[in-house]
Design a protein around this motif. Structure first.
Motif, mmCIF file in Angstrom:
data_model
loop_
_atom_site.group_PDB
_atom_site.id
_atom_site.type_symbol
_atom_site.label_atom_id
_atom_site.label_comp_id
_atom_site.label_asym_id
_atom_site.label_seq_id
_atom_site.Cartn_x
_atom_site.Cartn_y
_atom_site.Cartn_z
ATOM 1 N N GLU A 286 19.162 -57.891 35.283
ATOM 2 C CA GLU A 286 18.375 -56.680 35.027
ATOM 3 C C GLU A 286 18.336 -56.486 33.517
ATOM 4 O O GLU A 286 19.364 -56.613 32.845
ATOM 5 C CB GLU A 286 19.024 -55.458 35.689
ATOM 6 C CG GLU A 286 19.349 -55.625 37.153
ATOM 7 C CD GLU A 286 18.106 -55.634 38.030
ATOM 8 O OE1 GLU A 286 17.060 -55.137 37.562
ATOM 9 O OE2 GLU A 286 18.181 -56.131 39.161
ATOM 10 N N PHE A 287 17.169 -56.190 32.990
ATOM 11 C CA PHE A 287 17.062 -55.964 31.552
ATOM 12 C C PHE A 287 17.242 -54.481 31.265
ATOM 13 O O PHE A 287 16.453 -53.642 31.708
ATOM 14 C CB PHE A 287 15.717 -56.480 31.028
ATOM 15 C CG PHE A 287 15.662 -57.984 30.961
ATOM 16 C CD1 PHE A 287 16.123 -58.654 29.839
ATOM 17 C CD2 PHE A 287 15.195 -58.734 32.029
ATOM 18 C CE1 PHE A 287 16.099 -60.039 29.777
ATOM 19 C CE2 PHE A 287 15.174 -60.111 31.987
ATOM 20 C CZ PHE A 287 15.611 -60.769 30.857
ATOM 21 N N LYS A 288 18.308 -54.179 30.532
ATOM 22 C CA LYS A 288 18.635 -52.805 30.178
ATOM 23 C C LYS A 288 18.247 -52.559 28.723
ATOM 24 O O LYS A 288 18.515 -53.396 27.853
ATOM 25 C CB LYS A 288 20.131 -52.541 30.366
ATOM 26 C CG LYS A 288 20.634 -52.845 31.783
ATOM 27 C CD LYS A 288 20.039 -51.884 32.803
ATOM 28 C CE LYS A 288 20.523 -52.187 34.223
ATOM 29 N NZ LYS A 288 21.954 -51.931 34.406
ATOM 30 N N THR A 289 17.639 -51.410 28.468
ATOM 31 C CA THR A 289 17.180 -51.076 27.125
ATOM 32 C C THR A 289 18.034 -49.951 26.554
ATOM 33 O O THR A 289 18.302 -48.949 27.216
ATOM 34 C CB THR A 289 15.705 -50.650 27.139
ATOM 35 O OG1 THR A 289 14.922 -51.742 27.620
ATOM 36 C CG2 THR A 289 15.227 -50.281 25.749
ATOM 37 N N THR A 290 18.473 -50.143 25.313
ATOM 38 C CA THR A 290 19.301 -49.161 24.613
ATOM 39 C C THR A 290 18.597 -48.720 23.330
ATOM 40 O O THR A 290 18.086 -49.561 22.578
ATOM 41 C CB THR A 290 20.675 -49.769 24.260
ATOM 42 O OG1 THR A 290 21.318 -50.182 25.466
ATOM 43 C CG2 THR A 290 21.544 -48.759 23.544
ATOM 44 N N TRP A 291 18.585 -47.419 23.098
ATOM 45 C CA TRP A 291 18.010 -46.863 21.880
ATOM 46 C C TRP A 291 19.143 -46.393 20.974
ATOM 47 O O TRP A 291 20.101 -45.775 21.429
ATOM 48 C CB TRP A 291 17.122 -45.667 22.203
ATOM 49 C CG TRP A 291 15.883 -46.018 22.977
ATOM 50 C CD1 TRP A 291 15.804 -46.421 24.273
ATOM 51 C CD2 TRP A 291 14.536 -45.974 22.496
ATOM 52 N NE1 TRP A 291 14.508 -46.644 24.639
ATOM 53 C CE2 TRP A 291 13.700 -46.367 23.570
ATOM 54 C CE3 TRP A 291 13.947 -45.617 21.275
ATOM 55 C CZ2 TRP A 291 12.310 -46.430 23.448
ATOM 56 C CZ3 TRP A 291 12.578 -45.676 21.151
ATOM 57 C CH2 TRP A 291 11.766 -46.085 22.226
ATOM 58 N N HIS A 292 19.013 -46.701 19.674
ATOM 59 C CA HIS A 292 20.019 -46.273 18.712
ATOM 60 C C HIS A 292 19.316 -45.683 17.499
ATOM 61 O O HIS A 292 18.438 -46.311 16.916
ATOM 62 C CB HIS A 292 20.893 -47.459 18.292
ATOM 63 C CG HIS A 292 22.114 -47.076 17.517
ATOM 64 N ND1 HIS A 292 22.064 -46.738 16.180
ATOM 65 C CD2 HIS A 292 23.402 -46.961 17.902
ATOM 66 C CE1 HIS A 292 23.277 -46.447 15.762
ATOM 67 N NE2 HIS A 292 24.109 -46.565 16.793
ATOM 68 N N PRO A 293 19.678 -44.472 17.116
ATOM 69 C CA PRO A 293 18.978 -43.836 15.984
ATOM 70 C C PRO A 293 19.264 -44.538 14.668
ATOM 71 O O PRO A 293 20.327 -45.106 14.457
ATOM 72 C CB PRO A 293 19.537 -42.413 15.981
ATOM 73 C CG PRO A 293 20.857 -42.519 16.666
ATOM 74 C CD PRO A 293 20.712 -43.589 17.693
ATOM 75 N N VAL A 294 18.296 -44.474 13.765
ATOM 76 C CA VAL A 294 18.401 -45.036 12.440
ATOM 77 C C VAL A 294 18.298 -43.894 11.415
ATOM 78 O O VAL A 294 17.469 -42.992 11.584
ATOM 79 C CB VAL A 294 17.280 -46.062 12.167
ATOM 80 C CG1 VAL A 294 17.381 -46.608 10.747
ATOM 81 C CG2 VAL A 294 17.366 -47.198 13.182
ATOM 82 N N GLY A 295 19.136 -43.930 10.397
ATOM 83 C CA GLY A 295 19.037 -42.894 9.359
ATOM 84 C C GLY A 295 19.948 -41.719 9.659
ATOM 85 O O GLY A 295 20.927 -41.819 10.396
ATOM 86 N N ARG A 296 19.601 -40.591 9.074
ATOM 87 C CA ARG A 296 20.441 -39.402 9.196
ATOM 88 C C ARG A 296 20.425 -38.824 10.608
ATOM 89 O O ARG A 296 19.424 -38.863 11.257
ATOM 90 C CB ARG A 296 19.986 -38.345 8.197
ATOM 91 C CG ARG A 296 20.103 -38.822 6.750
ATOM 92 C CD ARG A 296 19.616 -37.759 5.815
ATOM 93 N NE ARG A 296 19.686 -38.213 4.438
ATOM 94 C CZ ARG A 296 19.279 -37.491 3.389
ATOM 95 N NH1 ARG A 296 18.767 -36.285 3.584
ATOM 96 N NH2 ARG A 296 19.382 -37.962 2.170
#
Length: 296
Positions: A286-296
């Motif tokens: 299964e392809f799991k997608t993760t979001w990670h913030p960039v910057g402040r």
């Protein structure tokens, strides 16, 4: 006078059992299938797996799945390589079994065993590489990193091919366990004792109990139970008839079980390069997608 001189010695025949949870239990039903060679001569009585045996195998596979998937990819690769080593050490015994029970010519039997060993080594090399090949960093319009990574589906049931009783079996199980899945293999072919001999190889290859489970029996009897089992995450069926495909899809629809159907192949086709590919791994992730913030 020695005891062996006093009377004719009776041979000790090998008892063929199932392979579930790293052990070799007899089927709970007490039923058996008589395996014969191409001339009709008796080879062995093997267990005829029941619905209860399948349920037991799923329990063991589920229990083993977290531990197997949490191992490093490198370690899983070491274990698949060890399977190849152990199969190599018993090469002649498997060649002899293919000749005696499946009617192979010696050269063809040797070619199949060698291909099975090489296929285990091939997939061992993919354990720590397929994630980089199939994972991705996705472009997004916001200030985030967006990663897609493959993760194992979980517990997979596989109906193995009738042809190439050793190589076909290896070609099913290896790509399934590479990403961290566990598997229950349903075996029905002309040389089913080979699957149980392979179980002994797996059992001495550092493979944790429950990662691979092997049931010999009739796929027509088990397919409805396999398709409808709610703790099975994916099903592979090789050489499925139209009826079998319909049953599996119908029974698996309610629990949204992932289905993968592949055509049957001849022994020569199983030995071809087209019968091994990293793309044989992807149906069981299964392809799991993760979001990670960039910057402040």
């Amino acid at each position: 006078m020695a005891a062996t001189d006093a009377h004719e010695r009776l041979p000790v025949y090998k008892t063929r059992k199932l392979y579930i949870g790293g052990g070799f239990p007899r089927t709970e039903s007490g039923r058996y299938i008589t395996a014969t060679d191409p001339t009709g001569e008796f080879v062995a009585n093997i267990c005829r797996a029941s619905r209860k045996d399948f349920r037991d195998a799923v329990v063991e596979a589920r229990e083993a799945q977290d531990g197997w998937s949490s191992r490093s990819a490198f370690n899983r690769g070491q274990i698949l390589y060890r399977m190849g080593e152990m199969l190599e050490s018993r090469r002649q015994a498997f060649v002899d079994t293919l000749v005696d029970t499946a009617g192979y010519a010696p050269d063809a039997a040797g070619a199949e065993v060698d291909a099975a060993i090489d296929r285990l080594v091939y997939y061992a090399g993919w354990t720590d590489k397929f994630s980089q090949v199939f994972g991705s960093i996705n472009p997004v319009a916001s200030s985030h990193f967006d990663f897609s990574v493959p993760e194992p589906s979980g517990v997979v049931a596989a109906f193995c091919p009738e042809a190439a009783p050793l190589l076909g079996l290896v070609s099913c199980l290896a790509p399934i366990i590479v990403p961290g899945n566990t598997v229950i293999l349903v075996v029905e072919n002309d040389a089913p004792t080979l699957a149980l001999d392979l179980a002994e190889v797996l059992d001495t290859s550092d493979l944790p109990g429950g990662v691979v489970n092997i049931l010999t029996g009739h796929r027509e009897e088990l397919r409805e139970h396999v398709g409808g089992h709610r703790d099975v995450d994916a099903i592979l069926s090789v050489g499925a008839s139209t009826e079998e495909r319909t049953i599996l899809e119908r029974e698996g629809a309610e629990s949204v079980t992932r289905m993968e159907f592949r055509p049957g192949r001849s022994p020569a086709e199983w030995r071809a390069d087209e019968s091994q590919s990293p793309y044989w791994i992807t149906p069981f992730v299964e392809f799991k997608t993760t979001w990670h913030p960039v910057g402040r």
